[in-house]
Design a protein around this motif. Structure first.
Motif, PDB file in Angstrom:
ATOM      1  N   VAL A  36      65.341  44.436 -17.363  1.00 49.50           N
ATOM      2  CA  VAL A  36      64.737  43.454 -16.466  1.00 49.50           C
ATOM      3  C   VAL A  36      65.490  42.138 -16.646  1.00 49.50           C
ATOM      4  CG1 VAL A  36      62.682  42.070 -16.019  1.00 49.50           C
ATOM      5  CG2 VAL A  36      62.462  44.533 -16.417  1.00 49.50           C
ATOM      6  N   ALA A  37      66.112  41.656 -15.572  1.00 47.10           N
ATOM      7  CA  ALA A  37      66.927  40.431 -15.607  1.00 47.10           C
ATOM      8  C   ALA A  37      67.975  40.487 -16.715  1.00 47.10           C
ATOM      9  CB  ALA A  37      66.040  39.203 -15.780  1.00 47.10           C
ATOM     10  N   ASN A  38      68.456  41.681 -17.005  1.00 45.74           N
ATOM     11  CA  ASN A  38      69.418  41.876 -18.093  1.00 45.74           C
ATOM     12  C   ASN A  38      70.267  43.094 -17.766  1.00 45.74           C
ATOM     13  OD1 ASN A  38      70.695  41.759 -20.666  1.00 45.74           O
ATOM     14  ND2 ASN A  38      69.211  43.245 -21.457  1.00 45.74           N
ATOM     15  N   LYS A  39      71.394  42.882 -17.074  1.00 49.86           N
ATOM     16  CA  LYS A  39      72.194  44.010 -16.603  1.00 49.86           C
ATOM     17  C   LYS A  39      72.947  44.672 -17.747  1.00 49.86           C
ATOM     18  CE  LYS A  39      75.343  45.579 -13.057  1.00 49.86           C
ATOM     19  NZ  LYS A  39      76.023  45.283 -11.793  1.00 49.86           N
ATOM     20  N   VAL A  40      72.642  45.948 -17.953  1.00 53.47           N
ATOM     21  CA  VAL A  40      73.341  46.769 -18.941  1.00 53.47           C
ATOM     22  C   VAL A  40      73.934  47.999 -18.264  1.00 53.47           C
ATOM     23  CG1 VAL A  40      73.128  48.077 -21.079  1.00 53.47           C
ATOM     24  CG2 VAL A  40      71.819  45.963 -20.787  1.00 53.47           C
ATOM     25  N   GLY A  41      73.139  48.644 -17.411  1.00 57.47           N
ATOM     26  CA  GLY A  41      73.590  49.860 -16.727  1.00 57.47           C
ATOM     27  C   GLY A  41      72.866  50.046 -15.410  1.00 57.47           C
ATOM     28  N   GLY A  42      72.677  51.321 -15.039  1.00 54.53           N
ATOM     29  CA  GLY A  42      72.114  51.646 -13.730  1.00 54.53           C
ATOM     30  C   GLY A  42      70.639  51.347 -13.580  1.00 54.53           C
TER      31      GLY A  42
END
Length: 704
Positions: A36-42
């Protein structure tokens, strides 16, 4: 191991008879995920794109819960005071007890509320909570696994948040907590252990053990039921992670996964069959002009061609108008993502194009982030040479135009032999000499930190595709995510995809597959496999996927060599299509975008939440699942002009020639064919469960 039909892949209209009196006025939804509000993957894409539809359904009673990452919050989140009184009291109580919890709006479509927890601020509690986890669940987390330590902190804090929220409510609330992936799963386990009044859902987007096993080059799907899961997880030193994931799956009121192929995997590895399959969707935006996406394709293709002109300067001995751009993108998982068989198929395709004296050139882009230290000097030089040539041409053009203007001004036809003087020829010759190159165009655009051990580069060395003039297949490895601010290829990912002709994703392990889905929404044909969730979904809903530009590669029932041959055949047939055939195919592909719209696929998340509420609060909510076999699904039929491949052309299919005759134009009616396709899909889903907090937004809403 046959693919059993499930609730999600039987038919999209299969859930249309839900009871519209299912009242959500006094229910609250918390959706918890590390991304959530933290781009790591898909998973970030899933939550971000789904937020608008979920906000429409739940309104002011929808809250996303994730970790506080300051760099992300600065650019993505507007911090505000909590709007829900009970939630405000909850956050104040936690902050006064030694936590740091923030509230705000996530600046995406739908502008959902977010509760962000600073896990690092409560690291002082880690040992205590790990001891409690051991006493409760017999799960020990090693000190050196930072990701698992974060999962412990995040899990205890989210359980604290939900428990405190329930305590702060004046009346017992009907709370739904939807947890995504193992990183958030511990919070679910603690909610059930503490017997909180919370309906829980756990969604696995890919099993931990499945990803690790496939990365180890095992015969995963044929031996799926034979694995000793405890031993395999222990051998890979992820047993504690596996236990957290499995506990969450078993403790949840409702367990879901993203595709039928992953449902089979979860049943064998996590030992619980998912209650419902929830396919991933996208927010599909339709253009007012029907073929506007074709114009965008042409514009983006021109920008890629400019990059190619610079990259191949000195060796630009092929016709860019007869050049096809293929690409593969995603995490750098060489075997799982199918980069291995894609490279092998490119070598075989190169042979076929050469022996058939084809004038088509294929440029294959590999967009997979790897460890690099900077751009390749030769690559940057190519773009500089291209720009210099452009500037030279513009200078000569201006001088030529000025002389032409002066000649016409005095009423004389220009003497062409005098229009260019000696200085002009000197400038042009100098520019031509600058394009001379003693080496081959580089395969990789960056300097790799581990060049000798890189799997893509080693495969390129093995198959011998070094971008030589004799090869009809060229390779460009871009080991970095695309960005519009890049000095090399200044395009964002969406723009790049629009400019390509074909996306190739021959994955061996792909629980869903957002990359081919994004291609489909943008009208770009793609190759997927019957081991990906996307491929299985499309096979279920389209009678002849290849006619709509969705090529399904068989990696389940064929060996590697046979799969390579099939992929080579797909690529070769695509290269034989005329420009008009590719345009027709892109039109068909884009029409499938409605299948992937969240307004269709979001209903499965709605069903999962209703199912969880009915299980957790049986006295208040009632949910009767529909029998999948009782509804008649639909399948896109074969189009009237199927198939587009010239090797299989029929009288009604587009004619394979550069010059199209009028009779052929009469045979193919795009509008008529599009109308026939629309009959097979219903109008976008309108949320029937608008809770009263939305209907009466200006009136009193749920106040605890």
């Amino acid at each position: 191991m046959p693919l059993a039909r499930s609730l999600s892949v039987t038919s999209l209209p299969g859930l249309e008879e839900w009871d519209e009196d299912f009242d959500l006025e006094d229910a609250v939804l918390f959706e918890i995920a590390w991304e959530v509000a933290n781009k790591v993957g898909g998973i970030y894409t899933v939550i971000q794109t789904k937020a608008r539809l979920t906000s429409e359904e739940w309104g002011e009673n929808y809250f996303l819960v994730g970790p506080y990452v300051e760099s992300n919050v600065r650019t993505q989140v507007e911090l505000i005071e909590p709007t829900n009184p009970a939630l405000k009291r909850t956050i104040d109580k936690m902050n006064s007890s030694g936590c740091k919890v923030y509230f705000g709006r996530w600046l995406i479509e739908g502008s959902p509320y977010v509760v962000l927890i600073d896990v690092g601020f409560t690291a002082w509690s880690l040992d205590t909570w790990k001891s409690e986890l051991w006493e409760l669940c017999d799960i020990g987390v090693p000190w050196f696994d930072r990701e698992a330590n974060d999962a412990v902190l995040f899990g205890f804090l989210t359980a604290w948040l939900l428990g405190e929220f329930a305590a702060q409510c004046e009346e017992t609330p009907h709370v739904v907590a939807h947890f995504h992936e193992w990183l958030a799963g511990l919070g679910l386990v603690l909610c059930r252990h503490r017997q909180l009044p919370v309906a829980t859902i756990f969604t696995t987007h890919a099993t931990l053990l499945g990803r690790y096993l496939c990365a180890g080059n095992v015969d995963f799907y044929n031996k799926l039921s034979e694995f000793n899961v405890d031993k395999e997880a222990g051998d890979r030193q992820i047993y504690h992670r596996y236990c957290l994931e499995r506990a969450a799956a078993h403790c949840a009121h409702v367990f879901t996964t993203v595709s039928q192929i992953t449902a089979i995997e979860a049943e064998n590895l996590l030992k619980r069959k998912p209650d419902i399959v929830t396919p991933n969707g996208l927010n599909v935006k339709k253009f007012s002009a029907v073929h506007e996406f074709q114009n965008l394709h042409a514009q983006s293709k021109n920008r890629i061609q400019e990059f190619v002109r610079g990259h191949f300067y000195g060796h630009l001995d092929f016709n860019l108008d007869k050049c096809l751009f293929l690409f593969i993108a995603g995490r750098y998982e060489f075997s799982n993502k199918g980069a291995d068989i894609f490279l092998e198929s490119l070598a075989r395709l190169n042979y076929l194009l050469r022996v058939n004296h084809s004038d088509v050139t294929v440029i294959a882009f590999f967009i997979m982030p790897a460890r690099t230290n900077n751009f390749n000097v030769e690559t940057l030089k190519g773009q500089a040479v291209r720009k210099q040539l452009w500037d030279t041409a513009q200078t000569v053009k201006e001088r030529f135009g000025k002389k032409l203007y002066e000649s016409l001004l005095v009423g004389q036809l220009p003497d062409v032999s005098k229009m260019l003087d000696k200085e002009d020829f000197t400038i042009m010759k100098r520019a031509i000499f600058a394009t001379q190159r003693q080496c081959q165009p580089p395969v990789c655009t960056h300097n790799m930190l581990e060049d000798s051990g890189d799997p893509i580069l080693n495969s390129v060395r093995r198959i011998g595709l070094f971008n030589s003039s004799a090869d009809r297949v060229k390779i460009i490895f871009h080991p970095e995510f695309l960005s519009s601010t890049s000095p090399l290829l200044p395009m964002d990912y969406e723009e790049f995809v629009r400019g390509c002709h074909l996306g190739v994703f021959p994955s061996y392990y792909e629980p869903w597959g957002y990359t081919p889905a994004e291609c489909t929404v943008m009208g770009i044909p793609s190759i997927s496999t019957n081991l990906s969730g996307f491929g299985c979904f499309m096979e279920e809903h389209i009678a002849d996927p290849s006619a709509y530009g969705i090529y399904i590669l068989d990696r389940r029932f064929r060996g590697v060599d046979d799969s390579c041959n099939q992929l080579t055949s797909f690529l070769f047939q695509f290269c034989k299509q005329s420009r008009r055939q590719r345009i027709i195919q892109r039109n068909r592909t884009e029409r499938l975008s409605d299948l992937l719209d969240w307004r269709y696929l979001g209903r499965y998340y709605v069903a999962a939440r209703h199912m969880a509420l009915a299980k957790a609060f049986p006295d208040t909510f009632l949910y009767e699942p529909h029998d999948p076999t009782s509804t008649s699904g639909f399948r896109y039929p074969r189009p009237a002009s199927v198939p587009p491949s010239p090797s299989l052309s029929r009288h009604s299919s587009p004619h394979h020639s550069d010059v199209e005759d009028n009779d052929e134009d009469e045979r193919y009616d795009e509008d008529l064919e599009a109308e026939k396709d629309r009959v097979n899909i219903r109008q976008p889903f309108t949320m029937p469960y608008k809770n009263k907090a939305i209907r009466n937004r200006d009136k009193a809403r749920f106040i605890c």
